[in-house]
Design a protein around this motif. Sequence first.
Motif, PDB file in Angstrom:
ATOM      1  N   SER A  24       0.848  -1.188   0.000  1.00 54.21           N
ATOM      2  CA  SER A  24       0.000   0.000   0.000  1.00 54.21           C
ATOM      3  C   SER A  24       0.882   1.235   0.000  1.00 54.21           C
ATOM      4  O   SER A  24       1.852   1.311   0.763  1.00 54.21           O
ATOM      5  CB  SER A  24      -0.908   0.007   1.235  1.00 54.21           C
ATOM      6  OG  SER A  24      -1.753  -1.127   1.244  1.00 54.21           O
ATOM      7  N   VAL A  25       0.554   2.197  -0.861  1.00 54.10           N
ATOM      8  CA  VAL A  25       1.402   3.375  -1.029  1.00 54.10           C
ATOM      9  C   VAL A  25       0.561   4.640  -0.890  1.00 54.10           C
ATOM     10  O   VAL A  25      -0.449   4.807  -1.591  1.00 54.10           O
ATOM     11  CB  VAL A  25       2.093   3.390  -2.407  1.00 54.10           C
ATOM     12  CG1 VAL A  25       2.973   4.627  -2.545  1.00 54.10           C
ATOM     13  CG2 VAL A  25       2.927   2.131  -2.596  1.00 54.10           C
ATOM     14  N   SER A  26       0.964   5.514   0.010  1.00 50.63           N
ATOM     15  CA  SER A  26       0.381   6.850   0.103  1.00 50.63           C
ATOM     16  C   SER A  26       1.437   7.875  -0.276  1.00 50.63           C
ATOM     17  O   SER A  26       2.626   7.698   0.019  1.00 50.63           O
ATOM     18  CB  SER A  26      -0.149   7.134   1.512  1.00 50.63           C
ATOM     19  OG  SER A  26      -1.314   6.375   1.768  1.00 50.63           O
ATOM     20  N   ILE A  27       0.988   8.927  -0.925  1.00 49.81           N
ATOM     21  CA  ILE A  27       1.865   9.997  -1.400  1.00 49.81           C
ATOM     22  C   ILE A  27       1.607  11.259  -0.588  1.00 49.81           C
ATOM     23  O   ILE A  27       0.458  11.668  -0.405  1.00 49.81           O
ATOM     24  CB  ILE A  27       1.604  10.274  -2.897  1.00 49.81           C
ATOM     25  CG1 ILE A  27       2.178   9.144  -3.757  1.00 49.81           C
ATOM     26  CG2 ILE A  27       2.188  11.620  -3.324  1.00 49.81           C
ATOM     27  CD1 ILE A  27       1.788   9.230  -5.208  1.00 49.81           C
ATOM     28  N   LYS A  28       2.671  11.845  -0.092  1.00 49.72           N
ATOM     29  CA  LYS A  28       2.619  13.175   0.504  1.00 49.72           C
ATOM     30  C   LYS A  28       3.202  14.119  -0.535  1.00 49.72           C
ATOM     31  O   LYS A  28       4.407  14.084  -0.821  1.00 49.72           O
ATOM     32  CB  LYS A  28       3.434  13.209   1.800  1.00 49.72           C
ATOM     33  CG  LYS A  28       3.442  14.562   2.521  1.00 49.72           C
ATOM     34  CD  LYS A  28       2.068  15.004   2.983  1.00 49.72           C
ATOM     35  CE  LYS A  28       2.174  16.192   3.947  1.00 49.72           C
ATOM     36  NZ  LYS A  28       0.853  16.836   4.158  1.00 49.72           N
ATOM     37  N   LEU A  29       2.351  14.963  -1.113  1.00 47.71           N
ATOM     38  CA  LEU A  29       2.721  15.733  -2.298  1.00 47.71           C
ATOM     39  C   LEU A  29       3.179  17.135  -1.916  1.00 47.71           C
ATOM     40  O   LEU A  29       2.370  17.993  -1.562  1.00 47.71           O
ATOM     41  CB  LEU A  29       1.529  15.805  -3.256  1.00 47.71           C
ATOM     42  CG  LEU A  29       1.806  16.411  -4.629  1.00 47.71           C
ATOM     43  CD1 LEU A  29       2.807  15.579  -5.410  1.00 47.71           C
ATOM     44  CD2 LEU A  29       0.501  16.541  -5.417  1.00 47.71           C
ATOM     45  N   GLU A  30       4.493  17.369  -2.030  1.00 54.52           N
ATOM     46  CA  GLU A  30       5.090  18.636  -1.623  1.00 54.52           C
ATOM     47  C   GLU A  30       5.430  19.537  -2.815  1.00 54.52           C
ATOM     48  O   GLU A  30       6.288  20.416  -2.702  1.00 54.52           O
ATOM     49  CB  GLU A  30       6.360  18.356  -0.823  1.00 54.52           C
ATOM     50  CG  GLU A  30       6.086  17.770   0.545  1.00 54.52           C
ATOM     51  CD  GLU A  30       5.337  18.743   1.447  1.00 54.52           C
ATOM     52  OE1 GLU A  30       5.790  19.889   1.605  1.00 54.52           O
ATOM     53  OE2 GLU A  30       4.277  18.350   1.965  1.00 54.52           O
ATOM     54  N   THR A  31       4.767  19.335  -3.943  1.00 58.07           N
ATOM     55  CA  THR A  31       5.128  20.074  -5.160  1.00 58.07           C
ATOM     56  C   THR A  31       4.071  21.077  -5.600  1.00 58.07           C
ATOM     57  O   THR A  31       4.344  21.885  -6.490  1.00 58.07           O
ATOM     58  CB  THR A  31       5.375  19.091  -6.314  1.00 58.07           C
ATOM     59  OG1 THR A  31       4.167  18.374  -6.596  1.00 58.07           O
ATOM     60  CG2 THR A  31       6.468  18.100  -5.951  1.00 58.07           C
ATOM     61  N   ALA A  32       2.887  21.032  -5.005  1.00 58.98           N
ATOM     62  CA  ALA A  32       1.791  21.901  -5.457  1.00 58.98           C
ATOM     63  C   ALA A  32       1.853  23.243  -4.727  1.00 58.98           C
ATOM     64  O   ALA A  32       0.968  23.592  -3.939  1.00 58.98           O
ATOM     65  CB  ALA A  32       0.448  21.215  -5.238  1.00 58.98           C
ATOM     66  N   ASN A  33       2.918  23.991  -4.984  1.00 59.26           N
ATOM     67  CA  ASN A  33       3.095  25.297  -4.341  1.00 59.26           C
ATOM     68  C   ASN A  33       3.947  26.181  -5.250  1.00 59.26           C
ATOM     69  O   ASN A  33       4.458  25.710  -6.273  1.00 59.26           O
ATOM     70  CB  ASN A  33       3.723  25.122  -2.953  1.00 59.26           C
ATOM     71  CG  ASN A  33       5.095  24.483  -3.000  1.00 59.26           C
ATOM     72  OD1 ASN A  33       5.995  24.978  -3.679  1.00 59.26           O
ATOM     73  ND2 ASN A  33       5.280  23.376  -2.284  1.00 59.26           N
ATOM     74  N   PHE A 279       8.984  -4.536   1.705  1.00 62.27           N
ATOM     75  CA  PHE A 279       7.811  -3.686   1.910  1.00 62.27           C
ATOM     76  C   PHE A 279       6.492  -4.406   1.662  1.00 62.27           C
ATOM     77  O   PHE A 279       5.429  -3.812   1.834  1.00 62.27           O
ATOM     78  CB  PHE A 279       7.919  -2.450   1.005  1.00 62.27           C
ATOM     79  CG  PHE A 279       9.124  -1.609   1.297  1.00 62.27           C
ATOM     80  CD1 PHE A 279       9.157  -0.797   2.419  1.00 62.27           C
ATOM     81  CD2 PHE A 279      10.239  -1.651   0.474  1.00 62.27           C
ATOM     82  CE1 PHE A 279      10.282  -0.024   2.713  1.00 62.27           C
ATOM     83  CE2 PHE A 279      11.361  -0.884   0.749  1.00 62.27           C
ATOM     84  CZ  PHE A 279      11.387  -0.075   1.872  1.00 62.27           C
ATOM     85  N   ALA A 280       6.546  -5.657   1.270  1.00 64.29           N
ATOM     86  CA  ALA A 280       5.329  -6.406   0.963  1.00 64.29           C
ATOM     87  C   ALA A 280       4.379  -6.411   2.153  1.00 64.29           C
ATOM     88  O   ALA A 280       4.769  -6.676   3.293  1.00 64.29           O
ATOM     89  CB  ALA A 280       5.685  -7.838   0.573  1.00 64.29           C
ATOM     90  N   GLY A 281       3.118  -6.076   1.870  1.00 65.94           N
ATOM     91  CA  GLY A 281       2.095  -6.077   2.907  1.00 65.94           C
ATOM     92  C   GLY A 281       2.090  -4.862   3.806  1.00 65.94           C
ATOM     93  O   GLY A 281       1.230  -4.738   4.686  1.00 65.94           O
ATOM     94  N   ARG A 282       3.030  -3.948   3.620  1.00 64.47           N
ATOM     95  CA  ARG A 282       3.092  -2.751   4.454  1.00 64.47           C
ATOM     96  C   ARG A 282       2.307  -1.594   3.831  1.00 64.47           C
ATOM     97  O   ARG A 282       1.983  -1.604   2.649  1.00 64.47           O
ATOM     98  CB  ARG A 282       4.544  -2.305   4.639  1.00 64.47           C
ATOM     99  CG  ARG A 282       5.421  -3.266   5.406  1.00 64.47           C
ATOM    100  CD  ARG A 282       6.727  -2.576   5.776  1.00 64.47           C
ATOM    101  NE  ARG A 282       7.659  -3.462   6.455  1.00 64.47           N
ATOM    102  CZ  ARG A 282       8.802  -3.046   6.989  1.00 64.47           C
ATOM    103  NH1 ARG A 282       9.149  -1.766   6.916  1.00 64.47           N
ATOM    104  NH2 ARG A 282       9.604  -3.896   7.595  1.00 64.47           N
ATOM    105  N   HIS A 283       2.018  -0.605   4.657  1.00 63.99           N
ATOM    106  CA  HIS A 283       1.490   0.673   4.164  1.00 63.99           C
ATOM    107  C   HIS A 283       2.625   1.682   4.251  1.00 63.99           C
ATOM    108  O   HIS A 283       3.105   2.013   5.341  1.00 63.99           O
ATOM    109  CB  HIS A 283       0.303   1.139   5.004  1.00 63.99           C
ATOM    110  CG  HIS A 283      -0.319   2.408   4.498  1.00 63.99           C
ATOM    111  ND1 HIS A 283      -1.393   3.001   5.116  1.00 63.99           N
ATOM    112  CD2 HIS A 283      -0.031   3.197   3.415  1.00 63.99           C
ATOM    113  CE1 HIS A 283      -1.731   4.105   4.456  1.00 63.99           C
ATOM    114  NE2 HIS A 283      -0.907   4.244   3.430  1.00 63.99           N
ATOM    115  N   VAL A 284       3.093   2.138   3.107  1.00 59.84           N
ATOM    116  CA  VAL A 284       4.265   2.990   3.002  1.00 59.84           C
ATOM    117  C   VAL A 284       3.844   4.386   2.566  1.00 59.84           C
ATOM    118  O   VAL A 284       3.056   4.543   1.630  1.00 59.84           O
ATOM    119  CB  VAL A 284       5.262   2.410   1.982  1.00 59.84           C
ATOM    120  CG1 VAL A 284       6.474   3.314   1.830  1.00 59.84           C
ATOM    121  CG2 VAL A 284       5.697   1.011   2.396  1.00 59.84           C
ATOM    122  N   VAL A 285       4.383   5.400   3.220  1.00 58.41           N
ATOM    123  CA  VAL A 285       4.224   6.785   2.780  1.00 58.41           C
ATOM    124  C   VAL A 285       5.528   7.237   2.149  1.00 58.41           C
ATOM    125  O   VAL A 285       6.602   7.071   2.748  1.00 58.41           O
ATOM    126  CB  VAL A 285       3.866   7.723   3.950  1.00 58.41           C
ATOM    127  CG1 VAL A 285       3.883   9.186   3.488  1.00 58.41           C
ATOM    128  CG2 VAL A 285       2.499   7.382   4.509  1.00 58.41           C
TER     129      VAL A 285
END
Length: 310
Positions: A24-33, A279-285
């Motif tokens: 599982s992958v979540s993105i913290k998006l630091e480019t929209a500025n 990283f299999a099965g993990r939730h990664v940011v």
Amino acid sequence: MIDPTFLDTPLYRCEALEPDLGCSVSIKLETANPVRSFKARGTELVASLLVDNGARAAVCASAGNLGQALAWSGRRRGLDVTVVASRFAPATKLHRIRALDARLELVDGDFDLARERAAAVARHDGIRLVEDSLDIETCEGAATIGLELVDAAPSFDTVLIALGGGAMATGVGHVMKALAPDVEVICVQPLGAPAMTRSWHQRRVVTTESTNTIADGVAGRRPIPAVLDDLLVVADDAVLVQEASIINGIRMLLDHAGLVVEPSAALGIAAILENRDRFAGRHVVTIVCGSNVDLDAYHRWIGAAPTGRP
């Protein structure tokens, strides 16, 4: 002190990436500025404090993104900003520094030579030298990313952080250790610019003679001892990734997330690509930290034949 335009950046699960990455992958998006990177979180603090203390000018060395951010923050507050950069830095970054009314001085060398020149300018002109990662404000600004992760994210297991000078890694890392100690903090650096990662593993400063990576934003040769001390406290691991994996990460973020990113911002994806089992099965940011790209180079990267499974 930080302009709200740089805060509360998007954080979202990107399911389209997950079949290829196996987690599982979540993105913290630091480019929209306005400066298209996380750096202004720190320069907003720096510039505010400088002006409050009566300063009228500052100088920094930059691979490109810090210079843009300090120029933006300084212009808003009437602070004269000088940026020293390598003339080999991406042209788009240099253009944006000039467009933000900073004085730009170029050196015939890499980022570490620019650091030396910026220190000389500060001494000669009697102005403040802003040192990314060493100045605590740059780390505190980056730490607000960690606060937002803790406040907004559902349960996650790992945060992947691009490692250059160390401001983002130490800032976010300290927040994780204080408020979410079960989250694994993994720093990622290119194999072609390994100084800080080698230093972390050897627990002492290790320098390199040169760098060779497309990830210009993290291509330093000489770690700062005080920053390494902080990193040793907050990082659970530091890994190196190959250039092919970085390019694959850039392409995947475009194809599956619709994001144009600079190489440093793809380091987290590259780390997963190189060690899917870990990283299999993990939730990664993963923190997507910048999108200031040279378009000619970018087109070469995304147009190249896929490099296959690392």
